[in-house]
Write an enzyme that holds these catalytic residues in place. Structure first.
Site, PDB file in Angstrom:
ATOM      1  N   HIS A   1     102.938  49.583  51.333  1.00  0.00           N
ATOM      2  CA  HIS A   1     101.921  50.433  51.366  1.00  0.00           C
ATOM      3  C   HIS A   1     102.017  51.485  52.433  1.00  0.00           C
ATOM      4  O   HIS A   1     102.791  51.377  53.486  1.00  0.00           O
ATOM      5  CB  HIS A   1     100.885  49.471  52.089  1.00  0.00           C
ATOM      6  CG  HIS A   1      99.422  50.278  51.573  1.00  0.00           C
ATOM      7  ND1 HIS A   1      98.938  50.973  52.361  1.00  0.00           N
ATOM      8  CD2 HIS A   1      98.688  50.216  50.515  1.00  0.00           C
ATOM      9  CE1 HIS A   1      97.673  51.404  51.912  1.00  0.00           C
ATOM     10  NE2 HIS A   1      97.442  51.124  50.818  1.00  0.00           N
TER      11      HIS A   1
ATOM     12  N   ASP B   1      97.665  45.833  44.325  1.00  0.00           N
ATOM     13  CA  ASP B   1      98.048  45.563  43.095  1.00  0.00           C
ATOM     14  C   ASP B   1      98.776  44.373  42.837  1.00  0.00           C
ATOM     15  O   ASP B   1      98.917  44.547  41.537  1.00  0.00           O
ATOM     16  CB  ASP B   1      98.570  46.939  42.923  1.00  0.00           C
ATOM     17  CG  ASP B   1      97.596  48.049  42.996  1.00  0.00           C
ATOM     18  OD1 ASP B   1      98.211  49.290  43.648  1.00  0.00           O
ATOM     19  OD2 ASP B   1      96.734  48.178  42.116  1.00  0.00           O
TER      20      ASP B   1
HETATM   21  C1  SDX Z   1      97.755  51.715  46.295  1.00  0.00           C
HETATM   22  O1  SDX Z   1      97.145  54.774  50.087  1.00  0.00           O
HETATM   23  C2  SDX Z   1      96.317  53.577  49.539  1.00  0.00           C
HETATM   24  O2  SDX Z   1      95.388  53.275  50.420  1.00  0.00           O
HETATM   25  C3  SDX Z   1      96.671  53.245  48.327  1.00  0.00           C
HETATM   26  C4  SDX Z   1      95.751  52.082  47.827  1.00  0.00           C
HETATM   27  C5  SDX Z   1      94.523  52.229  47.762  1.00  0.00           C
HETATM   28  O3  SDX Z   1      93.647  51.293  47.760  1.00  0.00           O
HETATM   29  O4  SDX Z   1      94.072  53.606  47.449  1.00  0.00           O
HETATM   30  O5  SDX Z   1      95.937  51.137  48.745  1.00  0.00           O
HETATM   31  C6  SDX Z   1      96.105  51.484  46.319  1.00  0.00           C
HETATM   32  O6  SDX Z   1      98.091  52.787  45.854  1.00  0.00           O
HETATM   33  C7  SDX Z   1      98.439  50.703  46.603  1.00  0.00           C
HETATM   34  C8  SDX Z   1     100.153  51.078  46.576  1.00  0.00           C
HETATM   35  C9  SDX Z   1     100.352  50.687  45.178  1.00  0.00           C
HETATM   36  N1  SDX Z   1     101.925  51.038  44.763  1.00  0.00           N
HETATM   37  C10 SDX Z   1     102.925  50.274  44.521  1.00  0.00           C
HETATM   38  O7  SDX Z   1     102.659  48.888  44.670  1.00  0.00           O
HETATM   39  C11 SDX Z   1     104.345  50.826  44.123  1.00  0.00           C
HETATM   40  C12 SDX Z   1     105.421  50.171  44.888  1.00  0.00           C
HETATM   41  N2  SDX Z   1     105.338  50.595  46.473  1.00  0.00           N
HETATM   42  C13 SDX Z   1     106.005  51.758  46.855  1.00  0.00           C
HETATM   43  O8  SDX Z   1     106.243  52.748  45.943  1.00  0.00           O
HETATM   44  C14 SDX Z   1     105.623  52.144  48.357  1.00  0.00           C
HETATM   45  O9  SDX Z   1     105.530  51.387  49.051  1.00  0.00           O
HETATM   46  C15 SDX Z   1     104.365  52.882  48.304  1.00  0.00           C
HETATM   47  C16 SDX Z   1     104.091  54.361  47.634  1.00  0.00           C
HETATM   48  C17 SDX Z   1     103.018  52.150  48.275  1.00  0.00           C
HETATM   49  C18 SDX Z   1     104.322  53.509  49.786  1.00  0.00           C
HETATM   50  O10 SDX Z   1     105.310  54.279  50.150  1.00  0.00           O
HETATM   51  P1  SDX Z   1     105.630  55.260  51.396  1.00  0.00           P
HETATM   52  O11 SDX Z   1     104.680  54.807  52.176  1.00  0.00           O
HETATM   53  O12 SDX Z   1     105.835  56.767  51.142  1.00  0.00           O
HETATM   54  O13 SDX Z   1     107.037  54.569  51.765  1.00  0.00           O
HETATM   55  P2  SDX Z   1     108.172  54.769  51.368  1.00  0.00           P
HETATM   56  O14 SDX Z   1     108.581  55.021  49.905  1.00  0.00           O
HETATM   57  O15 SDX Z   1     108.812  55.918  52.303  1.00  0.00           O
HETATM   58  O16 SDX Z   1     109.146  53.457  51.646  1.00  0.00           O
HETATM   59  C19 SDX Z   1     109.805  53.242  52.876  1.00  0.00           C
HETATM   60  C20 SDX Z   1     110.892  52.418  52.641  1.00  0.00           C
HETATM   61  C21 SDX Z   1     112.123  53.008  51.754  1.00  0.00           C
HETATM   62  O17 SDX Z   1     113.126  52.514  52.186  1.00  0.00           O
HETATM   63  P3  SDX Z   1     114.258  53.331  53.007  1.00  0.00           P
HETATM   64  O18 SDX Z   1     114.429  54.883  52.457  1.00  0.00           O
HETATM   65  O19 SDX Z   1     113.448  53.286  54.378  1.00  0.00           O
HETATM   66  O20 SDX Z   1     115.526  52.657  52.990  1.00  0.00           O
HETATM   67  O21 SDX Z   1     110.578  51.235  52.082  1.00  0.00           O
HETATM   68  C22 SDX Z   1     111.232  51.046  50.679  1.00  0.00           C
HETATM   69  C23 SDX Z   1     111.481  52.673  50.283  1.00  0.00           C
HETATM   70  O22 SDX Z   1     112.809  52.726  49.259  1.00  0.00           O
HETATM   71  N3  SDX Z   1     110.188  50.620  49.927  1.00  0.00           N
HETATM   72  C24 SDX Z   1     110.179  49.757  48.887  1.00  0.00           C
HETATM   73  C25 SDX Z   1     109.190  49.499  48.270  1.00  0.00           C
HETATM   74  N4  SDX Z   1     108.123  50.259  48.842  1.00  0.00           N
HETATM   75  C26 SDX Z   1     109.016  51.020  49.812  1.00  0.00           C
HETATM   76  N5  SDX Z   1     111.537  49.266  48.425  1.00  0.00           N
HETATM   77  C27 SDX Z   1     111.371  48.396  47.444  1.00  0.00           C
HETATM   78  N6  SDX Z   1     110.101  48.121  46.539  1.00  0.00           N
HETATM   79  C28 SDX Z   1     109.010  48.538  47.220  1.00  0.00           C
HETATM   80  N7  SDX Z   1     107.901  48.345  46.689  1.00  0.00           N
END
Ligand code: SDX
Length: 428
Positions: A307, A364
């Site tokens: 998140h 989710d």
């Molecule tokens: C919602 O914003 C809100 O409040 C949203 C929400 C709401 O109520 O409106 O809460 C609803 O959208 C919840 C999120 C649902 N999405 C997912 O579950 C999709 C999977 N999650 C990710 O794609 C990610 O965690 C996000 C999009 C939710 C957040 O992404 P960020 O903050 O941009 O973080 P990032 O992508 O920069 O990740 C940081 C690191 C990265 O690794 P490094 O480059 O540092 O090595 O964490 C890793 C990412 O690769 N990472 C994951 C991951 N989420 C982040 N690796 C594997 N699986 C994951 N799910």
């Protein structure tokens, strides 16, 4: 004494005010940054940038706190109901008995939609994703209520648009599902409460009697409360920026629905179930998929994990996980993907990659398991998220309008070609 932040650049010193919110969050007010220093800031994804001041929802990502208008999400999920929470978010206070009854009556009175909406619906093929149908039908309200095109109308008229949105969205959502199923649509039944009415419009068939299961209606009401607002997330920011151009509330909400559709945002609840089903079909090996999620060369992400703000448990995920056990138990549903989800969660929470990146289950991760137990099909999960988020979007749009916020227009750092002369075709 008000705080300030100092900046030194090219031998000059600048000072900017720091503002502090009611929960002691502080922000540098850079409104005069470019005029005084020629500098702008750059922050892709706005990870460090506040877009506005808001009095609606507070969340603390480090502590896993979420409050609507100061009330704890845990209390609201346990003690309130979705229409009361909608009133709280939109008007700022918990309603009195009279205010609640009037609000509920207003909503019930507006659940029916113009008969011509059916002609628009019939234009969609049965394989149309319900989110595309929903955003189209919401935008179509601009055609049926052309007065709504001017958001500067008086309070009563803006409020009527708000009531129409909350009242008609369930009808549209259920009709989008019926279009997919090739079933006749059901008209609202105003003798039922909000969630029961939606469930009946979703699942009733002309050929047989349909009684709403109160366990299902109550579980749905709780899920809608948990999704009702979440400060400046992607879809809410979309609603605010579209509304900032003085586009109508219907156009703004329609834009928010489309932003929510993305799998990184609200679409994740559908992706989680698809992921869990894939893991089940592949033998249920949680570790194999955890390794895929950690592999930078593999585009696979653990959907429902991570998140932007929560670097601790998403408080909503905790409540939904418990509700999943309760609801499936009450309904006598044994869904093998629930065990896979729990295994995946346990493995991830003990894996250094996830620990280092503070990745926890988000809203989710478990919600789709409950929706499925309620009989809601996977491609309707994000529609359910939109139904829940609607009062939050409305509250944020209303706050933006009432605060007279300027049109949203971010700056950029240009990295393209420098000035060059036009070259005629025969010389290229
Ligand atoms: C919602 O914003 C809100 O409040 C949203 C929400 C709401 O109520 O409106 O809460 C609803 O959208 C919840 C999120 C649902 N999405 C997912 O579950 C999709 C999977 N999650 C990710 O794609 C990610 O965690 C996000 C999009 C939710 C957040 O992404 P960020 O903050 O941009 O973080 P990032 O992508 O920069 O990740 C940081 C690191 C990265 O690794 P490094 O480059 O540092 O090595 O964490 C890793 C990412 O690769 N990472 C994951 C991951 N989420 C982040 N690796 C594997 N699986 C994951 N799910």
């Amino acid at each position: 004494m008000s705080e300030s932040a100092k900046l030194s650049f090219q031998g000059k010193d600048y000072e900017f005010p720091v503002i502090t919110g009611t929960e002691n969050e502080s922000a540098i007010d850079i409104a005069k940054l470019r005029a005084s220093s020629g500098l702008i800031t750059l922050d892709p994804g706005y990870k460090n940038t506040g877009a506005t001041k808001s009095a609606i929802t507070f969340l603390d990502g480090e502590e896993g706190i979420l409050r609507y208008r100061g009330y704890r999400i845990e209390d609201l999920a346990e003690k309130s109901n979705f229409l009361e929470v909608s009133y709280l978010l939109i008007y700022g206070e918990l309603p009195t008995q009279e205010q609640y009854e009037n609000f509920s009556k207003e909503i019930t009175h507006h659940t029916l939609v113009h008969e011509d909406i059916k002609k628009i619906l019939e234009g969609f093929p049965s394989n149309a994703h319900p989110m595309g149908v929903l955003s189209s039908l919401i935008c179509a309200l601009t055609a049926f209520y052309p007065d709504s095109l001017n958001p500067n109308r008086n309070k009563e008229e803006v409020n009527l648009s708000i009531v129409r949105l909350i009242a008609k969205m369930p009808t549209f959502a259920a009709w989008a599902y019926k279009n997919e199923m090739g079933h006749p649509v059901n008209y609202p039944d105003n003798s039922l409460d909000y969630c029961s009415n939606f469930l009946k419009m979703m699942f009733a068939l002309p050929a047989e009697k349909y009684d709403v299961d109160p366990v299902v209606a109550s579980a749905l009401d709780k899920l809608l409360i948990l999704h009702a607002d979440h400060e400046q997330n992607c879809s809410t920011s979309t609603v605010r920026i579209v509304g900032s151009s003085q586009a109508s509330i219907y156009a703004s909400i329609s834009a928010g629905i489309n932003a929510l559709w993305g799998p990184l945002h609200g679409g994740a609840n559908q992706s989680v179930i698809e992921m869990l089903e894939a893991i089940k079909a592949d033998g249920g090996d949680a570790k194999k998929y955890l390794d895929k999620a950690k592999d930078k060369n593999d585009p696979f992400r653990l959907m429902g994990f991570g998140h932007r703000v929560y670097k601790n448990f998403d408080p909503r995920a905790k409540i939904i996980k418990k509700a999943a056990d309760d609801v499936l138990g009450k309904l006598g549903v044994n869904d093998p993907v629930l065990e896979i989800a729990k295994e995946l969660e346990h493995a991830a929470l003990n894996d250094q990659y996830f620990i280092d990146r503070q990745l926890y289950p988000n809203v989710d991760f478990y919600s789709g398991i409950i929706y499925r137990a309620l009989g809601i099909p996977t491609d309707m999960f994000t529609v359910m998220f939109a139904l829940g988020r609607l009062p939050g979007w409305i509250a944020q749009w209303k706050e933006m309008r009432e605060n007279g916020e300027p049109i949203g227009r971010p700056r950029q750092v240009y990295t393209g070609a420098n000035e060059r002369d036009y070259v005629s075709m025969n010389k290229r």
